[in-house]
Design a protein around this motif. Structure first.
Motif, PDB file in Angstrom:
ATOM      1  N   LEU A 196      16.408  -1.391 -31.951  1.00 34.01           N
ATOM      2  CA  LEU A 196      15.439  -0.294 -31.926  1.00 34.01           C
ATOM      3  C   LEU A 196      15.183   0.207 -33.340  1.00 34.01           C
ATOM      4  O   LEU A 196      14.049   0.458 -33.733  1.00 34.01           O
ATOM      5  CB  LEU A 196      15.953   0.846 -31.038  1.00 34.01           C
ATOM      6  CG  LEU A 196      15.009   2.029 -30.896  1.00 34.01           C
ATOM      7  CD1 LEU A 196      13.750   1.640 -30.163  1.00 34.01           C
ATOM      8  CD2 LEU A 196      15.674   3.190 -30.179  1.00 34.01           C
TER       9      LEU A 196
ATOM     10  N   THR B  15      13.046  -1.135 -19.983  1.00 37.52           N
ATOM     11  CA  THR B  15      14.081  -0.140 -19.717  1.00 37.52           C
ATOM     12  C   THR B  15      13.975   1.021 -20.688  1.00 37.52           C
ATOM     13  O   THR B  15      14.021   2.196 -20.287  1.00 37.52           O
ATOM     14  CB  THR B  15      15.489  -0.761 -19.842  1.00 37.52           C
ATOM     15  OG1 THR B  15      15.479  -2.007 -19.186  1.00 37.52           O
ATOM     16  CG2 THR B  15      16.533   0.130 -19.244  1.00 37.52           C
ATOM     17  N   LEU B  16      13.784   0.702 -21.971  1.00 41.44           N
ATOM     18  CA  LEU B  16      13.645   1.774 -22.964  1.00 41.44           C
ATOM     19  C   LEU B  16      12.471   2.689 -22.619  1.00 41.44           C
ATOM     20  O   LEU B  16      12.591   3.905 -22.639  1.00 41.44           O
ATOM     21  CB  LEU B  16      13.395   1.168 -24.344  1.00 41.44           C
ATOM     22  CG  LEU B  16      14.591   0.918 -25.251  1.00 41.44           C
ATOM     23  CD1 LEU B  16      14.122   0.304 -26.561  1.00 41.44           C
ATOM     24  CD2 LEU B  16      15.344   2.200 -25.516  1.00 41.44           C
TER      25      LEU B  16
ATOM     26  N   MET C 153       6.057   5.707 -11.387  1.00 38.64           N
ATOM     27  CA  MET C 153       6.325   6.817 -12.288  1.00 38.64           C
ATOM     28  C   MET C 153       5.216   6.921 -13.318  1.00 38.64           C
ATOM     29  O   MET C 153       4.811   5.937 -13.915  1.00 38.64           O
ATOM     30  CB  MET C 153       7.652   6.609 -12.995  1.00 38.64           C
ATOM     31  CG  MET C 153       8.096   7.845 -13.749  1.00 38.64           C
ATOM     32  SD  MET C 153       9.371   7.505 -14.945  1.00 38.64           S
ATOM     33  CE  MET C 153      10.683   6.978 -13.891  1.00 38.64           C
TER      34      MET C 153
ATOM     35  N   TYR D  44      10.561  12.115 -23.341  1.00 37.13           N
ATOM     36  CA  TYR D  44      10.547  11.932 -24.788  1.00 37.13           C
ATOM     37  C   TYR D  44       9.177  11.416 -25.235  1.00 37.13           C
ATOM     38  O   TYR D  44       8.772  11.639 -26.364  1.00 37.13           O
ATOM     39  CB  TYR D  44      11.574  10.882 -25.241  1.00 37.13           C
ATOM     40  CG  TYR D  44      13.017  11.179 -24.932  1.00 37.13           C
ATOM     41  CD1 TYR D  44      13.446  12.461 -24.617  1.00 37.13           C
ATOM     42  CD2 TYR D  44      13.974  10.166 -24.987  1.00 37.13           C
ATOM     43  CE1 TYR D  44      14.776  12.718 -24.342  1.00 37.13           C
ATOM     44  CE2 TYR D  44      15.303  10.419 -24.724  1.00 37.13           C
ATOM     45  CZ  TYR D  44      15.706  11.685 -24.393  1.00 37.13           C
ATOM     46  OH  TYR D  44      17.013  11.930 -24.129  1.00 37.13           O
ATOM     47  N   ILE D  45       8.518  10.672 -24.367  1.00 33.41           N
ATOM     48  CA  ILE D  45       7.305   9.959 -24.780  1.00 33.41           C
ATOM     49  C   ILE D  45       6.213  10.044 -23.713  1.00 33.41           C
ATOM     50  O   ILE D  45       6.469  10.398 -22.564  1.00 33.41           O
ATOM     51  CB  ILE D  45       7.585   8.459 -25.042  1.00 33.41           C
ATOM     52  CG1 ILE D  45       8.272   7.840 -23.826  1.00 33.41           C
ATOM     53  CG2 ILE D  45       8.384   8.267 -26.301  1.00 33.41           C
ATOM     54  CD1 ILE D  45       8.334   6.336 -23.847  1.00 33.41           C
TER      55      ILE D  45
ATOM     56  N   ILE E 168      21.378  -2.922 -28.876  1.00 35.45           N
ATOM     57  CA  ILE E 168      20.054  -2.366 -28.637  1.00 35.45           C
ATOM     58  C   ILE E 168      19.737  -1.293 -29.679  1.00 35.45           C
ATOM     59  O   ILE E 168      18.591  -1.134 -30.100  1.00 35.45           O
ATOM     60  CB  ILE E 168      19.953  -1.825 -27.182  1.00 35.45           C
ATOM     61  CG1 ILE E 168      18.539  -1.358 -26.851  1.00 35.45           C
ATOM     62  CG2 ILE E 168      20.932  -0.719 -26.920  1.00 35.45           C
ATOM     63  CD1 ILE E 168      17.630  -2.454 -26.434  1.00 35.45           C
ATOM     64  N   GLN E 169      20.759  -0.583 -30.143  1.00 35.54           N
ATOM     65  CA  GLN E 169      20.555   0.430 -31.176  1.00 35.54           C
ATOM     66  C   GLN E 169      20.010  -0.194 -32.456  1.00 35.54           C
ATOM     67  O   GLN E 169      19.058   0.299 -33.057  1.00 35.54           O
ATOM     68  CB  GLN E 169      21.867   1.164 -31.502  1.00 35.54           C
ATOM     69  CG  GLN E 169      22.276   2.220 -30.505  1.00 35.54           C
ATOM     70  CD  GLN E 169      23.065   1.650 -29.334  1.00 35.54           C
ATOM     71  OE1 GLN E 169      23.179   0.431 -29.195  1.00 35.54           O
ATOM     72  NE2 GLN E 169      23.600   2.512 -28.495  1.00 35.54           N
TER      73      GLN E 169
ATOM     74  N   GLU F   4      13.278   4.836 -19.402  1.00 37.26           N
ATOM     75  CA  GLU F   4      14.307   5.865 -19.590  1.00 37.26           C
ATOM     76  C   GLU F   4      13.829   6.955 -20.547  1.00 37.26           C
ATOM     77  O   GLU F   4      14.121   8.129 -20.349  1.00 37.26           O
ATOM     78  CB  GLU F   4      15.610   5.234 -20.095  1.00 37.26           C
ATOM     79  CG  GLU F   4      16.301   4.321 -19.077  1.00 37.26           C
ATOM     80  CD  GLU F   4      16.749   5.079 -17.823  1.00 37.26           C
ATOM     81  OE1 GLU F   4      16.991   6.296 -17.910  1.00 37.26           O
ATOM     82  OE2 GLU F   4      16.839   4.439 -16.754  1.00 37.26           O
ATOM     83  N   PHE F   5      13.070   6.589 -21.559  1.00 35.40           N
ATOM     84  CA  PHE F   5      12.511   7.591 -22.473  1.00 35.40           C
ATOM     85  C   PHE F   5      11.464   8.428 -21.740  1.00 35.40           C
ATOM     86  O   PHE F   5      11.377   9.635 -21.915  1.00 35.40           O
ATOM     87  CB  PHE F   5      11.863   6.918 -23.696  1.00 35.40           C
ATOM     88  CG  PHE F   5      12.825   6.590 -24.807  1.00 35.40           C
ATOM     89  CD1 PHE F   5      14.195   6.567 -24.584  1.00 35.40           C
ATOM     90  CD2 PHE F   5      12.362   6.299 -26.088  1.00 35.40           C
ATOM     91  CE1 PHE F   5      15.084   6.265 -25.599  1.00 35.40           C
ATOM     92  CE2 PHE F   5      13.248   6.006 -27.118  1.00 35.40           C
ATOM     93  CZ  PHE F   5      14.608   5.984 -26.871  1.00 35.40           C
ATOM     94  N   TYR F   6      10.684   7.760 -20.912  1.00 32.11           N
ATOM     95  CA  TYR F   6       9.579   8.442 -20.233  1.00 32.11           C
ATOM     96  C   TYR F   6      10.102   9.482 -19.249  1.00 32.11           C
ATOM     97  O   TYR F   6       9.596  10.613 -19.210  1.00 32.11           O
ATOM     98  CB  TYR F   6       8.708   7.418 -19.509  1.00 32.11           C
ATOM     99  CG  TYR F   6       7.385   7.967 -19.040  1.00 32.11           C
ATOM    100  CD1 TYR F   6       6.310   8.081 -19.908  1.00 32.11           C
ATOM    101  CD2 TYR F   6       7.205   8.366 -17.715  1.00 32.11           C
ATOM    102  CE1 TYR F   6       5.094   8.574 -19.486  1.00 32.11           C
ATOM    103  CE2 TYR F   6       5.990   8.862 -17.290  1.00 32.11           C
ATOM    104  CZ  TYR F   6       4.935   8.963 -18.176  1.00 32.11           C
ATOM    105  OH  TYR F   6       3.732   9.457 -17.750  1.00 32.11           O
ATOM    106  N   ARG F   7      11.111   9.121 -18.460  1.00 35.79           N
ATOM    107  CA  ARG F   7      11.553  10.087 -17.444  1.00 35.79           C
ATOM    108  C   ARG F   7      12.288  11.270 -18.069  1.00 35.79           C
ATOM    109  O   ARG F   7      12.401  12.330 -17.471  1.00 35.79           O
ATOM    110  CB  ARG F   7      12.389   9.425 -16.338  1.00 35.79           C
ATOM    111  CG  ARG F   7      13.621   8.688 -16.769  1.00 35.79           C
ATOM    112  CD  ARG F   7      14.125   7.810 -15.633  1.00 35.79           C
ATOM    113  NE  ARG F   7      14.806   8.581 -14.612  1.00 35.79           N
ATOM    114  CZ  ARG F   7      16.130   8.765 -14.595  1.00 35.79           C
ATOM    115  NH1 ARG F   7      16.893   8.241 -15.521  1.00 35.79           N
ATOM    116  NH2 ARG F   7      16.684   9.477 -13.635  1.00 35.79           N
ATOM    117  N   ARG F   8      12.770  11.114 -19.289  1.00 39.22           N
ATOM    118  CA  ARG F   8      13.372  12.253 -19.992  1.00 39.22           C
ATOM    119  C   ARG F   8      12.317  13.040 -20.760  1.00 39.22           C
ATOM    120  O   ARG F   8      12.635  13.953 -21.511  1.00 39.22           O
ATOM    121  CB  ARG F   8      14.465  11.757 -20.929  1.00 39.22           C
ATOM    122  CG  ARG F   8      15.720  11.296 -20.203  1.00 39.22           C
ATOM    123  CD  ARG F   8      16.687  10.619 -21.135  1.00 39.22           C
ATOM    124  NE  ARG F   8      17.945  10.302 -20.457  1.00 39.22           N
ATOM    125  CZ  ARG F   8      18.111   9.295 -19.609  1.00 39.22           C
ATOM    126  NH1 ARG F   8      17.097   8.502 -19.326  1.00 39.22           N
ATOM    127  NH2 ARG F   8      19.274   9.062 -19.036  1.00 39.22           N
TER     128      ARG F   8
ATOM    129  N   LEU G  96       6.181   5.505 -27.639  1.00 35.97           N
ATOM    130  CA  LEU G  96       7.291   4.717 -28.164  1.00 35.97           C
ATOM    131  C   LEU G  96       6.668   3.561 -28.938  1.00 35.97           C
ATOM    132  O   LEU G  96       6.229   2.577 -28.358  1.00 35.97           O
ATOM    133  CB  LEU G  96       8.150   4.182 -27.013  1.00 35.97           C
ATOM    134  CG  LEU G  96       9.245   3.184 -27.377  1.00 35.97           C
ATOM    135  CD1 LEU G  96      10.283   3.792 -28.284  1.00 35.97           C
ATOM    136  CD2 LEU G  96       9.912   2.639 -26.126  1.00 35.97           C
TER     137      LEU G  96
END
Lengths: 489, 254
Positions: A54, A138-139, A81, A148-149, A50-51, A142-146, A103
């Motif tokens: 991305l 998923t990306l 969310m 980041y975006i 996945i890295q 997970e980015f949203y709840r932290r 993102l």
């Protein structure tokens, strides 16, 4: 397994074979008119982290200018969310100084089109990858709840054909909204040439949709993007415009009606890849705002990623200053009540390098100035260089209770450096200024030159010269002075 | 001259405003100051004001009902400012607002209003930027944890945004400078916890590192090399904010 591509030419038909990590393509197309006959595709087992994906798909998406998350206010809901703020929120700023809010990724950088300016064109030998809908979801979550975006910006190369690609985007958005219960911001590309029904259904899931105009004129498009035509681009744009109007009408009847592209649509033009003038570009932008109700037109300075005889070489890097002037003029169209024909004309088709469009307009129309701050109406105030939308609003509010002077203007956020030449407070100008085009232009440019120089020269390097002081900033000390006088060097 | 010393909180300041007003000494003969650092003055008597919810509530009611929500918002945001003189500035503003009515907020020419306007702008800017710059980490127990080091008391201004956005999550935003925390349990209202002290490092969940890594990959890839412009980046995102943002760890700036 490395990436490979081969090209066979049989008669007037070219056969192009590309093998990537994921898929092998055989594309047959006519050499002359570049019509694609067929695309044969074979799946190869996919092994990519996945890295890696991305990295590849971010790299492929970064040339798209739009990254705003503005235009829609939506409250959060229990069980899901996310929400959306109309003002837009920047989450970080990239090394090029651009706001990162969404993102921004491609679903895949596989592409059957061969647009000359694009890094992902079919004939380029770059690493290809594709997400699955679940990976994108998923990306995003997970980015949203932290934090980041602010949401997702999903675009894609054309995999197989426009319909197939649009369907993949639709499936991803559908999953994200219904299975993952994501209520944040989504900006999605409408693929030119895709089925109307698919675009319609996607529009009910997204906040903003955009179809890239790519190049300002149909002629440029024919030369650099042989698989796209003006017609296939404008058709979905019109459809989205109509959809938005219909949805708004339905909302007045039934509040809970699903909303179609509530944050409006936008588009992007590449600047400097084709020889259009600023005047042509501004006229196109104006027509788009008027006829297609676009929220934004983005201008993207052409970054030279491919070498092709059809493309300019651009040894000085992308035309960033030109892009900057176009954005300034774009603001004048949208918020300041200007028209493209006021700013430029066929015999003066390009913006001044040294003056911003508003100052340039003002020094050419000194008959409107000076403007009396305590009396002039809002629209007139807006046309004064150094006064923006916010400061004009504040002036109108503040002068109800007291007469305003130059000191007050400074506190209201007016840029006096530019405004002083064009305004009076209670009938008085701040300095004795001759209202004359040449001297005002000279003064304005003098103030602006330093800023301009810094913009053009990101990293300044100079030729060493005997007469340079090598940027010595420390003045010689008293001792040094004495030593020099008494000759004890 | 009578000087009212108040606690550095919304209730504390408004209680002092109430007492100073009710003292009937004339507005020129009173001054409000925050407890803590101040220079003692001769010929002044000092009164320590203890925060009193009832008095503060009375002032709030006056602002909201007799004036406007906007005036109240100005006062609230100004009270969240880092400025040491804020208590007295707020007092002067309220005195003037009661004389002039709700239109006070558009009298930008007035120095008293301008002072408050400056504080409000500073607080609003910082809290708006933090809405984007906050970074949550997922802890072992699934709680999202964010540490911030703001200049102003922005916690109460940003918490409602995250309550709306992340209503289904357990999260904590910890203000390490003022040692306060906004704590939110899933599907409930957030609460402010004063005098909170938290350790620097908390145990992370198993997948946290992977997503931090992915975010860094994204961040480092999204910038266009040919348009590199660290000066613009620094204008938009001052170094001050970067210390709690994971993509700038080890002073990376690209």
């Amino acid at each position: 397994m490395a990436e490979k591509s081969w090209l066979f030419v049989i008669g007037k038909i070219r056969i192009y074979v590309r093998k990537t990590l994921a898929i092998r393509y055989i594309i047959c197309y006519n050499k002359k008119n570049e019509n694609i006959y067929s695309v044969i595709e074979m799946q190869i087992e996919q092994k990519m982290t996945i890295q890696e994906k991305l990295q590849i798909l971010t790299d492929a998406a970064k040339y798209d200018a739009a990254c705003t998350s503005s235009g829609v206010d939506r409250k959060g809901k229990a069980g899901s969310m996310g929400n959306a703020a109309a003002c837009g929120i920047c989450h970080t700023f990239a090394s090029d100084g651009r706001c990162v809010s969404l993102l921004k990724i491609l679903f895949t950088n596989e592409c059957v089109f061969d647009c000359k300016y694009c890094i992902n064109r079919a004939s380029n030998d770059v690493k290809r990858a594709a997400f699955t809908p679940d990976e994108v979801c998923t990306l995003t979550m997970e980015f949203y709840r932290r934090n980041y975006i602010e949401g997702l910006f999903l675009s894609s190369g054309i995999l197989k054909n426009p319909n197939y690609t649009m369907d993949l985007l639709y499936q991803t958005l559908y999953k994200l909204r219904t299975e993952y219960h994501f209520m944040g911001y989504i900006h999605v590309k409408a693929i030119p040439g895709a089925d109307e029904e698919l675009i319609r259904r996607t529009g009910f899931l997204a906040d903003r949709m955009s179809v890239n105009l790519e190049l300002p004129t149909g002629d440029g498009l024919r030369r650099l993007a042989p698989h796209k035509t003006r017609k296939t681009i404008l058709k979905p744009m019109k459809q989205i415009q109509k959809g938005i109007v219909n949805s708004k009408n339905e909302m007045t009847v039934y509040q809970e009606a699903p909303r179609f592209v509530p944050a409006g649509q936008s588009t992007q033009m590449i600047i400097g890849a084709t020889p259009e003038s600023d005047y042509q570009i501004m006229s196109v932008a104006e027509a788009l705002y008027k006829n297609y109700d676009l929220k934004r037109v983005f201008y993207s300075a052409y970054v030279s990623v491919n070498t092709d005889a059809m493309l300019p070489a651009l040894p000085d890097g992308p035309p960033l200053l030109r892009e900057h002037r176009l954005y300034q003029a774009d603001w004048l169209l949208r918020y300041y009540g200007f028209e493209a024909s006021e700013l430029l004309s066929p015999d003066r088709p390009n913006f001044n390098v040294l003056l911003d469009p508003k100052c340039e307009w003002a020094v050419r129309h000194l008959e409107y100035f000076p403007v009396e701050i305590n009396r002039a109406d809002y629209q007139t105030l807006l046309r004064v260089p150094g006064i923006g939308v916010k400061s004009a609003q504040r002036i109108v509010r503040a002068r109800r209770s007291a007469k305003l002077d130059f000191e007050d203007l400074k506190r209201l956020g007016v840029v006096l450096k530019r405004a002083v030449y064009f305004i009076t407070c209670m009938g008085r100008m701040q300095y004795r200024i001759r209202l004359e085009e040449n001297s005002i232009t000279h003064n304005l440019i003098h103030d602006d030159r330093k800023k301009l120089y810094e913009m053009q020269e990101n990293e300044s390097f100079t030729q060493m010269s005997l007469f340079d002081d090598f940027h010595l900033t420390v003045p010689p000390s008293v001792e040094d002075g004495r030593a020099a006088v008494s000759g004890q060097l | 001259m009578r000087i009212y010393l108040c606690e550095d909180s919304f209730e504390g300041i408004l209680t002092a405003v109430y007492d100073a007003w009710a003292g009937r000494l004339g507005h020129d003969n009173v001054r409000l100051e925050l407890q803590g650092e101040y220079n003692l003055e001769l010929f002044a008597d000092y009164v320590v004001v203890l925060p009193d919810d009832e008095k503060a509530e009375k002032v709030v009611r006056t602002l909201r009902q007799k004036l406007s929500e906007e005036v109240f918002e100005y006062v609230y945001k100004a009270a969240m400012s880092q400025e040491r003189r804020k208590a007295d500035l707020i007092y002067r503003f309220i005195v003037l607002a009661i004389q002039r009515g709700a239109r006070i907020v558009s009298e930008f020419g007035n120095p008293v209003v301008m002072d408050i306007f400056e504080l409000v702008r500073n607080v609003s800017n910082e809290s708006h930027l933090l809405l984007g710059f906050i970074r949550f980490q997922e802890l072992e127990n699934g709680v999202l944890f964010a540490k911030i080091t703001p200049k102003n008391y922005v916690l109460t201004l940003i918490a409602p945004h995250f309550e709306d956005r992340l209503s289904g999550e357990n999260w904590v935003i910890y203000d390490a400078v003022h040692e306060m925390a906004a704590v939110h349990a899933r599907n409930t209202s957030w609460v402010l916890s004063r005098e909170a002290k938290m350790p620097e490092k908390l145990p992370e969940s198993g997948q946290e590192e992977e997503y931090e890594e992915l975010w860094k990959i994204f961040f480092h890839t999204i910038g266009i090399e040919a348009r590199k412009n660290p000066k613009c980046q620094r204008n938009m995102l001052p170094l001050w904010y970067r210390k709690n943002m994971l993509e700038f760890e080890n002073n990376e700036n690209c």
